[in-house]
Design a protein around this motif. Structure first.
Motif, mmCIF file in Angstrom:
data_model
loop_
_atom_site.group_PDB
_atom_site.id
_atom_site.type_symbol
_atom_site.label_atom_id
_atom_site.label_comp_id
_atom_site.label_asym_id
_atom_site.label_seq_id
_atom_site.Cartn_x
_atom_site.Cartn_y
_atom_site.Cartn_z
ATOM 1 N N CYS A 1 0.759 -1.197 0.010
ATOM 2 C CA CYS A 1 -0.009 -0.022 0.079
ATOM 3 C C CYS A 1 0.898 1.338 -0.036
ATOM 4 C CB CYS A 1 -0.974 -0.007 1.368
ATOM 5 S SG CYS A 1 -2.004 -1.528 1.370
ATOM 6 N N GLU A 2 0.333 2.223 -0.491
ATOM 7 C CA GLU A 2 0.981 3.483 -0.645
ATOM 8 C C GLU A 2 1.240 4.147 0.612
ATOM 9 O OE1 GLU A 2 -1.438 6.981 -2.400
ATOM 10 O OE2 GLU A 2 -3.185 6.070 -1.635
ATOM 11 N N ASP A 3 0.453 3.663 1.885
ATOM 12 C CA ASP A 3 0.914 4.511 2.958
ATOM 13 C C ASP A 3 2.193 3.642 3.807
ATOM 14 O OD1 ASP A 3 -0.567 1.994 3.847
ATOM 15 O OD2 ASP A 3 -1.997 2.875 4.994
ATOM 16 N N HIS A 4 2.488 2.680 3.104
ATOM 17 C CA HIS A 4 3.710 1.986 3.893
ATOM 18 C C HIS A 4 3.056 1.250 5.058
ATOM 19 C CE1 HIS A 4 6.531 3.265 0.728
ATOM 20 N NE2 HIS A 4 6.016 4.272 0.751
ATOM 21 N N GLY A 5 1.944 0.952 5.334
ATOM 22 C CA GLY A 5 1.729 0.222 6.353
ATOM 23 C C GLY A 5 1.334 -1.334 6.165
ATOM 24 N N GLU A 6 0.691 -1.975 6.788
ATOM 25 C CA GLU A 6 0.436 -3.398 6.470
ATOM 26 C C GLU A 6 0.269 -3.739 5.091
ATOM 27 O OE1 GLU A 6 1.468 -5.847 9.027
ATOM 28 O OE2 GLU A 6 2.203 -4.178 10.267
ATOM 29 N N LEU A 7 0.634 -4.852 4.589
ATOM 30 C CA LEU A 7 -0.064 -5.481 3.468
ATOM 31 C C LEU A 7 -1.357 -5.440 3.480
ATOM 32 C CD1 LEU A 7 2.941 -7.847 2.651
ATOM 33 C CD2 LEU A 7 2.896 -5.623 1.870
ATOM 34 N N ALA A 8 -1.855 -5.387 2.323
ATOM 35 C CA ALA A 8 -3.387 -5.401 1.977
ATOM 36 C C ALA A 8 -3.508 -6.859 1.184
ATOM 37 C CB ALA A 8 -4.129 -4.371 1.234
ATOM 38 N N PHE A 9 -4.914 -7.770 1.771
ATOM 39 C CA PHE A 9 -5.285 -8.688 0.963
ATOM 40 C C PHE A 9 -6.248 -8.662 -0.046
ATOM 41 C CE2 PHE A 9 -2.737 -9.793 4.681
ATOM 42 C CZ PHE A 9 -1.838 -10.652 4.421
ATOM 43 N N LEU A 10 -6.205 -9.258 -1.005
ATOM 44 C CA LEU A 10 -7.481 -9.183 -1.998
ATOM 45 C C LEU A 10 -7.925 -10.487 -2.591
ATOM 46 C CD1 LEU A 10 -9.100 -7.483 -4.047
ATOM 47 C CD2 LEU A 10 -7.425 -7.746 -5.570
ATOM 48 N N SER A 11 -9.292 -10.817 -2.492
ATOM 49 C CA SER A 11 -9.836 -11.934 -3.031
ATOM 50 C C SER A 11 -10.722 -11.618 -3.912
ATOM 51 C CB SER A 11 -10.727 -12.613 -1.725
ATOM 52 O OG SER A 11 -11.240 -13.605 -2.467
ATOM 53 N N GLN A 12 -10.446 -11.910 -5.437
ATOM 54 C CA GLN A 12 -11.227 -11.406 -6.453
ATOM 55 C C GLN A 12 -12.153 -12.488 -6.983
ATOM 56 O OE1 GLN A 12 -8.615 -9.621 -9.417
ATOM 57 N NE2 GLN A 12 -7.268 -11.019 -8.433
ATOM 58 N N HIS A 13 -12.864 -13.549 -6.066
ATOM 59 C CA HIS A 13 -13.571 -14.291 -6.504
ATOM 60 C C HIS A 13 -14.664 -13.914 -7.195
ATOM 61 C CE1 HIS A 13 -11.696 -17.970 -5.110
ATOM 62 N NE2 HIS A 13 -11.431 -17.441 -4.261
ATOM 63 N N ALA A 14 -15.501 -12.723 -6.518
ATOM 64 C CA ALA A 14 -16.709 -12.219 -7.085
ATOM 65 C C ALA A 14 -16.460 -11.412 -8.384
ATOM 66 C CB ALA A 14 -17.222 -11.546 -5.970
ATOM 67 N N ARG A 15 -15.379 -10.832 -8.499
ATOM 68 C CA ARG A 15 -15.065 -10.007 -9.741
ATOM 69 C C ARG A 15 -14.592 -11.180 -10.714
ATOM 70 N NH1 ARG A 15 -14.391 -4.866 -9.764
ATOM 71 N NH2 ARG A 15 -12.652 -5.045 -11.329
ATOM 72 N N VAL A 16 -14.002 -12.135 -10.590
ATOM 73 C CA VAL A 16 -13.510 -13.190 -11.839
ATOM 74 C C VAL A 16 -14.833 -13.690 -12.232
ATOM 75 C CG1 VAL A 16 -12.522 -15.193 -12.124
ATOM 76 C CG2 VAL A 16 -11.379 -13.549 -10.851
ATOM 77 N N GLU A 17 -15.727 -13.973 -11.532
ATOM 78 C CA GLU A 17 -16.982 -14.479 -11.718
ATOM 79 C C GLU A 17 -17.760 -13.559 -12.500
ATOM 80 O OE1 GLU A 17 -19.158 -15.588 -8.366
ATOM 81 O OE2 GLU A 17 -17.631 -17.425 -7.677
ATOM 82 N N LEU A 18 -17.768 -12.296 -12.750
ATOM 83 C CA LEU A 18 -18.503 -11.099 -13.333
ATOM 84 C C LEU A 18 -17.222 -10.918 -14.535
ATOM 85 C CD1 LEU A 18 -19.401 -8.767 -10.674
ATOM 86 C CD2 LEU A 18 -20.791 -10.505 -12.008
ATOM 87 N N GLY A 19 -16.224 -11.684 -14.953
ATOM 88 C CA GLY A 19 -15.293 -11.279 -16.050
ATOM 89 C C GLY A 19 -14.731 -10.107 -15.852
ATOM 90 N N ALA A 20 -14.271 -9.467 -14.914
ATOM 91 C CA ALA A 20 -13.593 -8.483 -14.549
ATOM 92 C C ALA A 20 -12.175 -8.828 -14.932
ATOM 93 C CB ALA A 20 -13.561 -8.063 -13.165
ATOM 94 N N GLN A 21 -11.481 -7.529 -15.180
ATOM 95 C CA GLN A 21 -9.964 -7.496 -15.612
ATOM 96 C C GLN A 21 -9.193 -8.370 -14.677
ATOM 97 O OE1 GLN A 21 -8.587 -3.568 -16.044
ATOM 98 N NE2 GLN A 21 -8.169 -4.159 -18.228
ATOM 99 N N ARG A 22 -8.375 -9.154 -14.861
ATOM 100 C CA ARG A 22 -7.452 -9.938 -14.047
ATOM 101 C C ARG A 22 -6.248 -8.905 -13.456
ATOM 102 N NH1 ARG A 22 -3.775 -15.075 -15.789
ATOM 103 N NH2 ARG A 22 -2.042 -14.144 -14.863
ATOM 104 N N ILE A 23 -5.987 -9.290 -12.235
ATOM 105 C CA ILE A 23 -4.844 -8.215 -11.742
ATOM 106 C C ILE A 23 -3.618 -8.912 -11.313
ATOM 107 C CG2 ILE A 23 -4.332 -7.045 -9.638
ATOM 108 C CD1 ILE A 23 -7.306 -6.303 -9.163
ATOM 109 N N ASP A 24 -2.607 -8.658 -12.041
ATOM 110 C CA ASP A 24 -1.205 -9.368 -11.928
ATOM 111 C C ASP A 24 -0.269 -8.647 -11.110
ATOM 112 O OD1 ASP A 24 -2.171 -11.482 -13.777
ATOM 113 O OD2 ASP A 24 -2.156 -9.946 -15.516
ATOM 114 N N GLN A 25 0.822 -9.293 -10.757
ATOM 115 C CA GLN A 25 2.027 -9.063 -10.061
ATOM 116 C C GLN A 25 2.365 -7.787 -10.985
ATOM 117 O OE1 GLN A 25 5.152 -11.859 -9.796
ATOM 118 N NE2 GLN A 25 5.700 -11.272 -7.897
ATOM 119 N N GLY A 26 2.797 -6.547 -10.145
ATOM 120 C CA GLY A 26 3.434 -5.589 -10.789
ATOM 121 C C GLY A 26 2.310 -4.423 -11.178
#
Length: 118
Positions: free
Chosen positions: A19-44
């Motif tokens: 994260c931009e605030d240099h705090g703890e890392l954030a976790f993302l679960s994209q299950h709902a978005r993948v089912e909707l055909g959303a753009q895939r998020i990749d490393q980098g």
């Protein structure tokens, strides 16, 4: 919040974000978005997301890709950081160290593990 995706698991549709605030890392679960055909998020990738905190866990929601491969060399940077850390960490030889194996000591004293009846 803005952040760079530092790790992804395409099979489970999960990601870890620096994260931009240099705090703890954030976790993302994209299950709902993948089912909707959303753009895939990749490393980098640079993404913008809503951040929600539960106790000591930061969860990212509603991710929006700002720039694909914003930090395309993130994997090499992280591998380099691990090598630097390993080089800076003193190596203790087992025969010369005073480290104790608590698991072995518990068994020898007849103590159980957490959550078990001894």
């Amino acid at each position: 919040m803005l952040g760079v995706v530092i790790w992804t698991d395409a099979e489970d549709s999960k990601a870890i974000i620096w994260c931009e605030d240099h705090g703890e890392l954030a976790f993302l679960s994209q299950h709902a978005r993948v089912e909707l055909g959303a753009q895939r998020i990749d490393q980098g990738d640079l993404i913008q997301f809503d951040l929600e905190e539960h106790r000591n866990l930061r969860m990212a929601h509603n991710p929006r890709k700002i720039e694909q491969q914003y930090c395309s060399d993130i994997k090499a940077l992280m591998e380099s950081a691990v090598k630097v850390q390993e080089a800076a960490t003193p190596k203790l030889e087992p025969e010369n160290s005073n480290l104790l194996s608590f698991a072995r000591d518990k068994r020898a004293k007849g103590l159980g593990t957490v959550g078990s009846a001894a």
